[in-house]
Design a protein around this motif. Structure first.
Motif, PDB file in Angstrom:
ATOM      1  N   PRO A 127      30.581  46.090  21.411  1.00 54.33           N
ATOM      2  CA  PRO A 127      31.001  46.627  22.713  1.00 54.33           C
ATOM      3  C   PRO A 127      31.969  45.672  23.421  1.00 54.33           C
ATOM      4  N   PHE A 128      32.972  46.232  24.046  1.00 57.88           N
ATOM      5  CA  PHE A 128      33.984  45.467  24.771  1.00 57.88           C
ATOM      6  C   PHE A 128      33.358  44.958  26.066  1.00 57.88           C
ATOM      7  N   HIS A 129      33.305  43.640  26.212  1.00 60.33           N
ATOM      8  CA  HIS A 129      32.615  43.036  27.352  1.00 60.33           C
ATOM      9  C   HIS A 129      33.563  42.910  28.540  1.00 60.33           C
ATOM     10  N   VAL A 130      33.206  43.518  29.656  1.00 61.54           N
ATOM     11  CA  VAL A 130      34.017  43.490  30.872  1.00 61.54           C
ATOM     12  C   VAL A 130      33.225  42.841  31.993  1.00 61.54           C
ATOM     13  N   MET A 131      33.803  41.841  32.644  1.00 66.31           N
ATOM     14  CA  MET A 131      33.226  41.297  33.870  1.00 66.31           C
ATOM     15  C   MET A 131      33.891  41.994  35.051  1.00 66.31           C
ATOM     16  N   VAL A 132      33.099  42.640  35.880  1.00 67.78           N
ATOM     17  CA  VAL A 132      33.618  43.386  37.026  1.00 67.78           C
ATOM     18  C   VAL A 132      33.349  42.582  38.298  1.00 67.78           C
ATOM     19  N   THR A 133      34.371  42.450  39.128  1.00 68.74           N
ATOM     20  CA  THR A 133      34.250  41.755  40.393  1.00 68.74           C
ATOM     21  C   THR A 133      35.056  42.518  41.441  1.00 68.74           C
ATOM     22  N   THR A 190      29.199  43.178  32.895  1.00 70.65           N
ATOM     23  CA  THR A 190      28.516  42.171  33.701  1.00 70.65           C
ATOM     24  C   THR A 190      29.207  42.130  35.058  1.00 70.65           C
ATOM     25  N   VAL A 191      28.435  42.214  36.131  1.00 71.46           N
ATOM     26  CA  VAL A 191      28.986  42.203  37.485  1.00 71.46           C
ATOM     27  C   VAL A 191      28.761  40.837  38.122  1.00 71.46           C
ATOM     28  N   VAL A 192      29.828  40.232  38.613  1.00 72.81           N
ATOM     29  CA  VAL A 192      29.750  39.005  39.407  1.00 72.81           C
ATOM     30  C   VAL A 192      30.684  39.212  40.587  1.00 72.81           C
ATOM     31  N   ALA A 193      30.127  39.390  41.783  1.00 74.25           N
ATOM     32  CA  ALA A 193      30.943  39.796  42.931  1.00 74.25           C
ATOM     33  C   ALA A 193      30.519  39.038  44.182  1.00 74.25           C
ATOM     34  N   PRO A 194      31.373  39.011  45.199  1.00 70.46           N
ATOM     35  CA  PRO A 194      31.029  38.313  46.442  1.00 70.46           C
ATOM     36  C   PRO A 194      29.798  38.924  47.116  1.00 70.46           C
ATOM     37  N   ALA A 195      29.011  38.076  47.734  1.00 69.88           N
ATOM     38  CA  ALA A 195      27.819  38.543  48.426  1.00 69.88           C
ATOM     39  C   ALA A 195      28.190  39.411  49.629  1.00 69.88           C
ATOM     40  N   GLU A 196      29.344  39.128  50.253  1.00 69.14           N
ATOM     41  CA  GLU A 196      29.793  39.866  51.432  1.00 69.14           C
ATOM     42  C   GLU A 196      31.280  40.170  51.296  1.00 69.14           C
ATOM     43  N   ASN A 197      31.789  40.984  52.212  1.00 66.76           N
ATOM     44  CA  ASN A 197      33.199  41.366  52.185  1.00 66.76           C
ATOM     45  C   ASN A 197      34.095  40.135  52.319  1.00 66.76           C
ATOM     46  N   GLN A 198      35.051  40.010  51.415  1.00 68.21           N
ATOM     47  CA  GLN A 198      35.985  38.887  51.421  1.00 68.21           C
ATOM     48  C   GLN A 198      37.434  39.384  51.353  1.00 68.21           C
ATOM     49  N   SER A 199      37.691  40.521  51.992  1.00 70.48           N
ATOM     50  CA  SER A 199      39.037  41.099  51.943  1.00 70.48           C
ATOM     51  C   SER A 199      40.082  40.147  52.518  1.00 70.48           C
ATOM     52  N   VAL A 200      41.283  40.220  51.977  1.00 70.35           N
ATOM     53  CA  VAL A 200      42.449  39.451  52.414  1.00 70.35           C
ATOM     54  C   VAL A 200      42.197  37.939  52.295  1.00 70.35           C
ATOM     55  N   ALA A 201      41.371  37.545  51.342  1.00 64.95           N
ATOM     56  CA  ALA A 201      41.110  36.119  51.119  1.00 64.95           C
ATOM     57  C   ALA A 201      42.145  35.487  50.214  1.00 64.95           C
ATOM     58  N   SER A 202      43.001  36.322  49.610  1.00 63.02           N
ATOM     59  CA  SER A 202      44.040  35.851  48.698  1.00 63.02           C
ATOM     60  C   SER A 202      43.412  34.991  47.606  1.00 63.02           C
ATOM     61  N   ASN A 203      44.105  33.899  47.207  1.00 66.27           N
ATOM     62  CA  ASN A 203      43.625  33.068  46.100  1.00 66.27           C
ATOM     63  C   ASN A 203      42.906  31.819  46.592  1.00 66.27           C
ATOM     64  N   SER A 204      42.364  31.881  47.814  1.00 65.05           N
ATOM     65  CA  SER A 204      41.673  30.714  48.362  1.00 65.05           C
ATOM     66  C   SER A 204      40.395  30.434  47.587  1.00 65.05           C
ATOM     67  N   HIS A 205      40.012  29.144  47.548  1.00 66.96           N
ATOM     68  CA  HIS A 205      38.795  28.713  46.861  1.00 66.96           C
ATOM     69  C   HIS A 205      37.869  27.997  47.833  1.00 66.96           C
ATOM     70  N   VAL A 206      36.583  28.078  47.566  1.00 62.53           N
ATOM     71  CA  VAL A 206      35.575  27.355  48.340  1.00 62.53           C
ATOM     72  C   VAL A 206      35.390  25.993  47.685  1.00 62.53           C
TER      73      VAL A 206
END
Length: 298
Positions: free
Chosen positions: A27-33, A59-75
């Motif tokens: 199966p083709f493995h897709v990580m969805v975020t 496999t789903v790995v996504a932000p816990a809360e809305n992070q719209s318009v965060a661009s490519n910023s990193h924590v």
């Protein structure tokens, strides 16, 4: 004799089943975020469309809360929490309290590090990310982060009628799935990711259209003062899309009812400027006119 026959028969079936399992395609493995958050309906619709196809493993790995318009910023200045989440459309899921780019990086380096995905898919975002919107979009940033890590990435967004309380994410997912199928079957060139925008009127979609990224400036992009208090003024961001879509651009295709597919690259070199830069004649800096002496020297 009969017992021996059945023993040989059962052993033969076991060996045959193992051979079939080995020959069966993996199966083709897709990580969805995404950037709208792990509980966003657009993400669930996309996972549901993939999970219904036995050729995919999600496999789903996504932000816990809305992070719209965060661009490519990193924590980078605090610890980031990774938590298991209830399965989404049957797929294993995790939430991360970070920006989309950091979520994608953490997912690839921690959650699926020992089981790398074949593709990272971001979306379906609530709202279009065509044109220069790709620069500020967290959805597009997650796909970009995947490509920076050596994994193909695709970002999906749905143009919205903001007065519609129930956007048709399932309908949008039915148009996203063939794009994922095509990437699975054909692949993408290294350093390239796709930014796909789906028109709001799903039933009137005309098909797919490859297009370049629009670089038309927004009609409005500024901060306006909304109130003032002693010693402080308060501002709010104001933004409106470009008044006119450039012919041949993703914005023009989207507004004309096409699913707009723009291939974006990691290489941001402005090659058209190289002839101008080669004509420059930079002068080496002159040495200081005053001799510098170390403190305390005789």
């Amino acid at each position: 004799m009969q017992r021996r026959f059945w023993l040989v028969f059962v052993v033969g079936l076991t060996i045959a089943a193992a051979a079939v399992a080995e020959d069966a395609p993996r199966p083709f493995h897709v990580m969805v975020t995404n950037d709208d958050g792990v509980d966003a309906p657009g993400l669930e619709a996309l996972v549901r469309a993939l999970a219904a196809d036995g050729g995919y493993r999600v496999t789903v790995v996504a932000p816990a809360e809305n992070q719209s318009v965060a661009s490519n910023s990193h924590v980078t200045r605090r610890d980031v929490a990774l938590r298991p989440h209830a399965p989404i459309a049957g797929a294993a899921a995790w939430s991360v309290d970070a920006t989309p780019a950091s979520v994608a990086r953490l997912g690839l380096t921690a959650v699926v590090a020992d089981d790398p995905p074949d593709l990272v898919v971001a979306g379906i975002n609530a709202g279009e990310n065509d044109g220069l919107g790709a620069w500020t979009s967290g959805t597009v940033a997650a796909a970009r982060e995947a490509v920076a890590s050596g994994i193909p990435g695709v970002a999906f967004s749905l143009e919205l009628d903001w007065d519609d309380p129930r956007p048709d994410f399932d309908g949008a997912a039915s148009w996203c799935k063939p794009v994922i199928d095509a990437v699975r079957d054909r692949g993408l060139p290294p350093g390239v990711y796709l930014n796909v925008n789906v028109p709001r009127d799903i039933v009137a979609i005309r098909g797919y259209r490859l297009a370049r990224m629009s670089v038309a400036p927004p009609a409005v992009a500024r901060f306006e003062q909304v109130r003032e208090e002693p010693g402080v003024r308060w501002f709010r961001s104001r933004w409106r899309p470009p008044a006119d879509a450039e012919p041949g651009s993703d914005s023009a295709a989207l507004h004309a009812g096409w699913v707009a597919i723009a291939a974006l690259g990691m290489d941001q070199t402005g090659y058209q400027a190289i002839p101008v830069l080669l004509a420059l004649d930079p002068v080496e800096p002159q040495p200081p006119a005053v001799e510098l002496v170390a403190v305390g020297a005789h």
